[in-house]
Design a protein around this motif. Sequence first.
Motif, PDB file in Angstrom:
ATOM      1  N   ILE A 188      27.875  43.176  36.825  1.00 42.56           N
ATOM      2  CA  ILE A 188      28.852  42.159  37.185  1.00 42.56           C
ATOM      3  C   ILE A 188      29.579  42.583  38.454  1.00 42.56           C
ATOM      4  O   ILE A 188      29.322  43.678  38.982  1.00 42.56           O
ATOM      5  N   HIS A 189      30.434  41.731  38.963  1.00 46.51           N
ATOM      6  CA  HIS A 189      31.062  42.038  40.236  1.00 46.51           C
ATOM      7  C   HIS A 189      32.530  42.407  40.118  1.00 46.51           C
ATOM      8  O   HIS A 189      33.079  43.112  40.957  1.00 46.51           O
ATOM      9  N   SER A 190      33.176  41.928  39.054  1.00 44.73           N
ATOM     10  CA  SER A 190      34.597  42.235  38.922  1.00 44.73           C
ATOM     11  C   SER A 190      35.024  42.228  37.467  1.00 44.73           C
ATOM     12  O   SER A 190      34.338  41.674  36.603  1.00 44.73           O
ATOM     13  N   LEU A 191      36.159  42.837  37.210  1.00 42.92           N
ATOM     14  CA  LEU A 191      36.693  42.933  35.851  1.00 42.92           C
ATOM     15  C   LEU A 191      38.140  42.444  35.844  1.00 42.92           C
ATOM     16  O   LEU A 191      38.976  43.000  36.556  1.00 42.92           O
ATOM     17  N   PRO A 192      38.443  41.452  35.024  1.00 46.87           N
ATOM     18  CA  PRO A 192      39.851  41.130  34.815  1.00 46.87           C
ATOM     19  C   PRO A 192      40.525  42.323  34.108  1.00 46.87           C
ATOM     20  O   PRO A 192      39.938  42.934  33.205  1.00 46.87           O
ATOM     21  N   VAL A 193      41.721  42.653  34.548  1.00 43.86           N
ATOM     22  CA  VAL A 193      42.481  43.738  33.933  1.00 43.86           C
ATOM     23  C   VAL A 193      43.488  43.090  32.981  1.00 43.86           C
ATOM     24  O   VAL A 193      44.252  42.216  33.391  1.00 43.86           O
ATOM     25  N   VAL A 194      43.447  43.491  31.708  1.00 40.55           N
ATOM     26  CA  VAL A 194      44.299  42.833  30.698  1.00 40.55           C
ATOM     27  C   VAL A 194      45.096  43.861  29.890  1.00 40.55           C
ATOM     28  O   VAL A 194      44.689  45.024  29.765  1.00 40.55           O
ATOM     29  N   ASP A 195      46.207  43.412  29.341  1.00 41.63           N
ATOM     30  CA  ASP A 195      46.968  44.285  28.439  1.00 41.63           C
ATOM     31  C   ASP A 195      46.331  44.239  27.048  1.00 41.63           C
ATOM     32  O   ASP A 195      45.305  43.579  26.846  1.00 41.63           O
ATOM     33  N   ARG A 196      46.950  44.914  26.079  1.00 40.34           N
ATOM     34  CA  ARG A 196      46.341  45.005  24.744  1.00 40.34           C
ATOM     35  C   ARG A 196      46.206  43.655  24.054  1.00 40.34           C
ATOM     36  O   ARG A 196      45.387  43.476  23.170  1.00 40.34           O
ATOM     37  N   GLN A 197      47.047  42.708  24.468  1.00 40.05           N
ATOM     38  CA  GLN A 197      46.978  41.376  23.855  1.00 40.05           C
ATOM     39  C   GLN A 197      45.993  40.447  24.589  1.00 40.05           C
ATOM     40  O   GLN A 197      45.782  39.323  24.165  1.00 40.05           O
ATOM     41  N   GLY A 198      45.408  40.943  25.666  1.00 40.98           N
ATOM     42  CA  GLY A 198      44.444  40.117  26.398  1.00 40.98           C
ATOM     43  C   GLY A 198      45.071  39.288  27.504  1.00 40.98           C
ATOM     44  O   GLY A 198      44.450  38.364  28.028  1.00 40.98           O
ATOM     45  N   ARG A 199      46.311  39.603  27.860  1.00 46.30           N
ATOM     46  CA  ARG A 199      46.968  38.864  28.940  1.00 46.30           C
ATOM     47  C   ARG A 199      46.563  39.435  30.295  1.00 46.30           C
ATOM     48  O   ARG A 199      46.452  40.649  30.472  1.00 46.30           O
ATOM     49  N   LEU A 200      46.368  38.529  31.256  1.00 40.25           N
ATOM     50  CA  LEU A 200      45.885  38.924  32.581  1.00 40.25           C
ATOM     51  C   LEU A 200      46.948  39.688  33.377  1.00 40.25           C
ATOM     52  O   LEU A 200      48.057  39.199  33.574  1.00 40.25           O
ATOM     53  N   LEU A 201      46.584  40.879  33.857  1.00 37.96           N
ATOM     54  CA  LEU A 201      47.481  41.677  34.687  1.00 37.96           C
ATOM     55  C   LEU A 201      46.978  41.775  36.124  1.00 37.96           C
ATOM     56  O   LEU A 201      47.751  41.972  37.056  1.00 37.96           O
ATOM     57  N   GLY A 202      45.659  41.690  36.305  1.00 41.20           N
ATOM     58  CA  GLY A 202      45.094  41.844  37.645  1.00 41.20           C
ATOM     59  C   GLY A 202      43.579  41.716  37.612  1.00 41.20           C
ATOM     60  O   GLY A 202      42.990  41.317  36.600  1.00 41.20           O
ATOM     61  N   LEU A 203      42.974  42.045  38.736  1.00 42.81           N
ATOM     62  CA  LEU A 203      41.511  41.978  38.846  1.00 42.81           C
ATOM     63  C   LEU A 203      41.052  43.168  39.681  1.00 42.81           C
ATOM     64  O   LEU A 203      41.656  43.482  40.717  1.00 42.81           O
ATOM     65  N   ILE A 204      40.002  43.826  39.213  1.00 39.88           N
ATOM     66  CA  ILE A 204      39.454  44.933  40.002  1.00 39.88           C
ATOM     67  C   ILE A 204      37.999  44.595  40.355  1.00 39.88           C
ATOM     68  O   ILE A 204      37.239  44.157  39.495  1.00 39.88           O
ATOM     69  N   THR A 205      37.652  44.730  41.650  1.00 41.56           N
ATOM     70  CA  THR A 205      36.312  44.311  42.087  1.00 41.56           C
ATOM     71  C   THR A 205      35.447  45.522  42.431  1.00 41.56           C
ATOM     72  O   THR A 205      35.946  46.606  42.737  1.00 41.56           O
ATOM     73  N   LYS A 206      34.141  45.286  42.372  1.00 36.36           N
ATOM     74  CA  LYS A 206      33.146  46.297  42.751  1.00 36.36           C
ATOM     75  C   LYS A 206      33.378  46.777  44.190  1.00 36.36           C
ATOM     76  O   LYS A 206      33.315  47.980  44.467  1.00 36.36           O
ATOM     77  N   ASP A 207      33.662  45.830  45.093  1.00 34.07           N
ATOM     78  CA  ASP A 207      33.877  46.197  46.496  1.00 34.07           C
ATOM     79  C   ASP A 207      35.045  47.169  46.627  1.00 34.07           C
ATOM     80  O   ASP A 207      34.970  48.155  47.374  1.00 34.07           O
ATOM     81  N   PRO A 256      38.993  34.090  36.927  1.00 33.59           N
ATOM     82  CA  PRO A 256      39.293  34.126  35.492  1.00 33.59           C
ATOM     83  C   PRO A 256      39.812  32.770  35.011  1.00 33.59           C
ATOM     84  O   PRO A 256      40.508  32.073  35.755  1.00 33.59           O
ATOM     85  N   VAL A 257      39.449  32.429  33.776  1.00 33.89           N
ATOM     86  CA  VAL A 257      39.928  31.198  33.144  1.00 33.89           C
ATOM     87  C   VAL A 257      41.006  31.614  32.147  1.00 33.89           C
ATOM     88  O   VAL A 257      40.751  32.471  31.288  1.00 33.89           O
ATOM     89  N   ILE A 258      42.199  31.054  32.285  1.00 31.96           N
ATOM     90  CA  ILE A 258      43.275  31.471  31.388  1.00 31.96           C
ATOM     91  C   ILE A 258      43.818  30.317  30.555  1.00 31.96           C
ATOM     92  O   ILE A 258      43.770  29.155  30.951  1.00 31.96           O
ATOM     93  N   ARG A 259      44.297  30.667  29.357  1.00 28.11           N
ATOM     94  CA  ARG A 259      44.987  29.734  28.465  1.00 28.11           C
ATOM     95  C   ARG A 259      46.324  30.411  28.198  1.00 28.11           C
ATOM     96  O   ARG A 259      46.353  31.447  27.552  1.00 28.11           O
ATOM     97  N   GLY A 260      47.401  29.823  28.738  1.00 29.69           N
ATOM     98  CA  GLY A 260      48.670  30.552  28.761  1.00 29.69           C
ATOM     99  C   GLY A 260      48.458  31.722  29.712  1.00 29.69           C
ATOM    100  O   GLY A 260      47.996  31.528  30.828  1.00 29.69           O
ATOM    101  N   ASN A 261      48.739  32.928  29.281  1.00 30.52           N
ATOM    102  CA  ASN A 261      48.438  34.089  30.124  1.00 30.52           C
ATOM    103  C   ASN A 261      47.189  34.819  29.681  1.00 30.52           C
ATOM    104  O   ASN A 261      46.851  35.859  30.220  1.00 30.52           O
ATOM    105  N   TYR A 262      46.527  34.299  28.656  1.00 30.81           N
ATOM    106  CA  TYR A 262      45.384  34.996  28.071  1.00 30.81           C
ATOM    107  C   TYR A 262      44.078  34.634  28.765  1.00 30.81           C
ATOM    108  O   TYR A 262      43.832  33.462  29.045  1.00 30.81           O
ATOM    109  N   VAL A 263      43.248  35.635  29.009  1.00 31.80           N
ATOM    110  CA  VAL A 263      41.945  35.401  29.631  1.00 31.80           C
ATOM    111  C   VAL A 263      40.973  34.902  28.560  1.00 31.80           C
ATOM    112  O   VAL A 263      40.720  35.599  27.575  1.00 31.80           O
TER     113      VAL A 263
END
Lengths: 206, 206
Positions: A32-51, A105-112
């Motif tokens: 894959i090319h990137s990873l959403p960074v999430v907290d323990r509850q699955g809320r989006l904190l950031g994104l880290i890419t391969k590049d 990323p597709v989010i519902r509320g803050n959750y990925v």
Amino acid sequence: MLVGSRMTYPVITISPRATLDSANDLINKESIHSLPVVDRQGRLLGLITKDKIDSVLCKNGSTNEVESELLVEDFMMTQVLTVTENTPIEEAARIISDYDIKSLPVIRGNYVVGIITATSLIRIFLEMTGARSQGIRLTLQVEDVPGKIFSIFKKICEMNGNVVSFSTYNSEEKGYKMMTLKIDGIEKYELKQAITPLVYKVADIR
Amino acid sequence: MLVGSRMTYPVITISPRATLDSANDLINKESIHSLPVVDRQGRLLGLITKDKIDSVLCKNGSTNEVESELLVEDFMMTQVLTVTENTPIEEAARIISDYDIKSLPVIRGNYVVGIITATSLIRIFLEMTGARSQGIRLTLQVEDVPGKIFSIFKKICEMNGNVVSFSTYNSEEKGYKMMTLKIDGIEKYELKQAITPLVYKVADIR
């Protein structure tokens, strides 16, 4: 077509406290090319890419000890563009194209809850153009006037043909539109004979 | 739509005797992902990608002296998938998707005359779905029976509406198809009233 019906899920994510090294392993393992960074509850904190990972790990030398101490949270993007399940797929494509990004990323509320990637958009494009469907592919140059598309559909309907897919796009000549149709249930020669009088030009038939 | 009408040209290429370092500089400067490698006459010899360059330069350490001696010809792919100007754009998309590649040189004889990239496919997708056009976006779930599309087009035509774009795709429910249309010249409420009796469900209108 809305994002919710075509997004990839479940999403492979990573914790902000994970090392860049483990993020790199995960990205390579999953192709894959990137990873959403999430907290323990699955809320989006950031994104880290391969590049980003490649440039950091490369700079530090790939066998350097310091690498094991580099954390995702210190290198992730924190301003992440997102969409919801209810976003039209074309709008997701527009964001990916305009911002030259590879995933959204597709989010519902803050959750990925899913992800849309450039790769998945191309698969959707194939589905929408009927590229994997049987039938005759017809490209027409037509006058850009109301009712023109209708007259072509009417003829196909009268011949008991089935329109598998259809799309229009701009012609290089002013006053004309191009359209590509995939049609099933009509013989190629018969189709060409019937459509030719209705259009400016049958640009391609195969 | 054929590749020839939507390919990017002229193409940024590189010589097989160029260094990896200069290929890297060119790729970064032009914000591209890969470079067709051509001889002096412009004939295709191979392809060198950003991923390949990154992995080689990274392994050798980015400040290593040896880097300046690494030549493109020793690291390029020599089995390159290509298309011609006469290839349908959907076929180019199918190759890019199936082989998970990011670009596809367009050749005439052995000469590179253009390139199709994953990024350009998304732009084409936007054009085909009318994502940047004005109008009402209508998503319908319809019975997968002959003449269904025609009846919808007939109604729009009778109301003096103009179909900007149209695409069909599979429904999750068997026996149905989904279709998304962009329509201009009809008021939203009026359109919904007229279309609802013709279809199984108006899934979305905006």
